[in-house]
Design a protein around this motif. Sequence first.
Motif, PDB file in Angstrom:
ATOM      1  N   LEU A   1      -9.260   9.688  -6.598  1.00 53.32           N
ATOM      2  CA  LEU A   1      -9.923   8.399  -6.423  1.00 53.32           C
ATOM      3  C   LEU A   1     -11.429   8.580  -6.444  1.00 53.32           C
ATOM      4  CD1 LEU A   1      -7.801   6.862  -3.528  1.00 53.32           C
ATOM      5  CD2 LEU A   1      -7.737   6.235  -5.939  1.00 53.32           C
TER       6      LEU A   1
ATOM      7  N   GLY B   1      -3.727  12.367  -6.540  1.00 52.95           N
ATOM      8  CA  GLY B   1      -3.862  12.255  -5.095  1.00 52.95           C
ATOM      9  C   GLY B   1      -5.088  11.474  -4.715  1.00 52.95           C
ATOM     10  N   SER B   2      -5.443  11.569  -3.451  1.00 44.03           N
ATOM     11  CA  SER B   2      -6.612  10.838  -2.965  1.00 44.03           C
ATOM     12  C   SER B   2      -7.900  11.437  -3.505  1.00 44.03           C
ATOM     13  CB  SER B   2      -6.628  10.844  -1.441  1.00 44.03           C
ATOM     14  OG  SER B   2      -6.715  12.171  -0.967  1.00 44.03           O
TER      15      SER B   2
ATOM     16  N   MET C   1       0.837  -1.204   0.000  1.00 42.48           N
ATOM     17  CA  MET C   1       0.000   0.000   0.000  1.00 42.48           C
ATOM     18  C   MET C   1       0.868   1.249   0.000  1.00 42.48           C
ATOM     19  SD  MET C   1      -3.150  -0.759  -0.210  1.00 42.48           S
ATOM     20  CE  MET C   1      -3.974   0.710   0.331  1.00 42.48           C
ATOM     21  N   LYS C   2       1.969   1.225   0.751  1.00 39.20           N
ATOM     22  CA  LYS C   2       2.885   2.369   0.758  1.00 39.20           C
ATOM     23  C   LYS C   2       3.467   2.588  -0.630  1.00 39.20           C
ATOM     24  CE  LYS C   2       4.350   2.346   5.571  1.00 39.20           C
ATOM     25  NZ  LYS C   2       5.473   2.119   6.506  1.00 39.20           N
ATOM     26  N   ARG C   3       3.858   1.504  -1.293  1.00 44.95           N
ATOM     27  CA  ARG C   3       4.388   1.625  -2.651  1.00 44.95           C
ATOM     28  C   ARG C   3       3.351   2.210  -3.598  1.00 44.95           C
ATOM     29  NH1 ARG C   3       5.037  -3.437  -4.314  1.00 44.95           N
ATOM     30  NH2 ARG C   3       5.239  -4.443  -2.308  1.00 44.95           N
ATOM     31  N   MET C   4       2.107   1.748  -3.481  1.00 47.56           N
ATOM     32  CA  MET C   4       1.056   2.258  -4.353  1.00 47.56           C
ATOM     33  C   MET C   4       0.818   3.749  -4.116  1.00 47.56           C
ATOM     34  SD  MET C   4      -1.677  -0.911  -4.251  1.00 47.56           S
ATOM     35  CE  MET C   4      -3.005   0.105  -4.799  1.00 47.56           C
ATOM     36  N   MET C   5       0.829   4.178  -2.867  1.00 46.12           N
ATOM     37  CA  MET C   5       0.623   5.586  -2.561  1.00 46.12           C
ATOM     38  C   MET C   5       1.778   6.433  -3.086  1.00 46.12           C
ATOM     39  SD  MET C   5      -2.306   5.853  -1.298  1.00 46.12           S
ATOM     40  CE  MET C   5      -2.291   7.514  -0.700  1.00 46.12           C
ATOM     41  N   GLU C   6       3.000   5.927  -2.963  1.00 46.87           N
ATOM     42  CA  GLU C   6       4.151   6.657  -3.497  1.00 46.87           C
ATOM     43  C   GLU C   6       4.062   6.777  -5.019  1.00 46.87           C
ATOM     44  OE1 GLU C   6       7.617   4.671  -2.055  1.00 46.87           O
ATOM     45  OE2 GLU C   6       7.284   5.316   0.013  1.00 46.87           O
ATOM     46  N   GLU C   7       3.610   5.701  -5.675  1.00 47.12           N
ATOM     47  CA  GLU C   7       3.454   5.750  -7.131  1.00 47.12           C
ATOM     48  C   GLU C   7       2.393   6.762  -7.534  1.00 47.12           C
ATOM     49  OE1 GLU C   7       2.584   1.791  -8.342  1.00 47.12           O
ATOM     50  OE2 GLU C   7       4.598   1.037  -7.882  1.00 47.12           O
ATOM     51  N   ARG C   8       1.306   6.828  -6.796  1.00 44.25           N
ATOM     52  CA  ARG C   8       0.243   7.798  -7.092  1.00 44.25           C
ATOM     53  C   ARG C   8       0.731   9.222  -6.888  1.00 44.25           C
ATOM     54  NH1 ARG C   8      -4.799   4.742  -4.772  1.00 44.25           N
ATOM     55  NH2 ARG C   8      -5.332   3.590  -6.643  1.00 44.25           N
ATOM     56  N   LYS C   9       1.495   9.441  -5.819  1.00 45.91           N
ATOM     57  CA  LYS C   9       2.035  10.782  -5.584  1.00 45.91           C
ATOM     58  C   LYS C   9       3.014  11.158  -6.685  1.00 45.91           C
ATOM     59  CE  LYS C   9       1.542  10.915  -0.585  1.00 45.91           C
ATOM     60  NZ  LYS C   9       2.254  10.929   0.710  1.00 45.91           N
TER      61      LYS C   9
END
Length: 100
Positions: free
Chosen positions: A44, A40-41, A27-35
């Motif tokens: 979504l 952003g959120s 999940m951390k990796r996915m959030m970093e990729e989105r950033k």
Amino acid sequence: MSTNREPEASEDMLESIDELKERLSSMKRMMEERKATGSGSKDLFQGHARSLHGTNMIDGNFLSFVFGGSLVVILSVSVYAFYNLYHAVLKKFPSSHTEL
């Protein structure tokens, strides 16, 4: 027998902890990729809202019309009820005029 269950329970707990750690890291990796990509959120929910935007039949104007109509109906029924109540009370207790 309790000695056999304790190691099994601790092994299961360790496995579940490892699974949770893996999920957290993914999940951390996915959030970093989105950033990194700039989404952003907010995106979504906006993506979901954009897909429903064309099919949404109830908007603010329609809701205003419905609630305004409901308010008019409630007020008119209230006035009608109090008018009938007033006349019923007058009929039950007629006022006697003594000035004539």
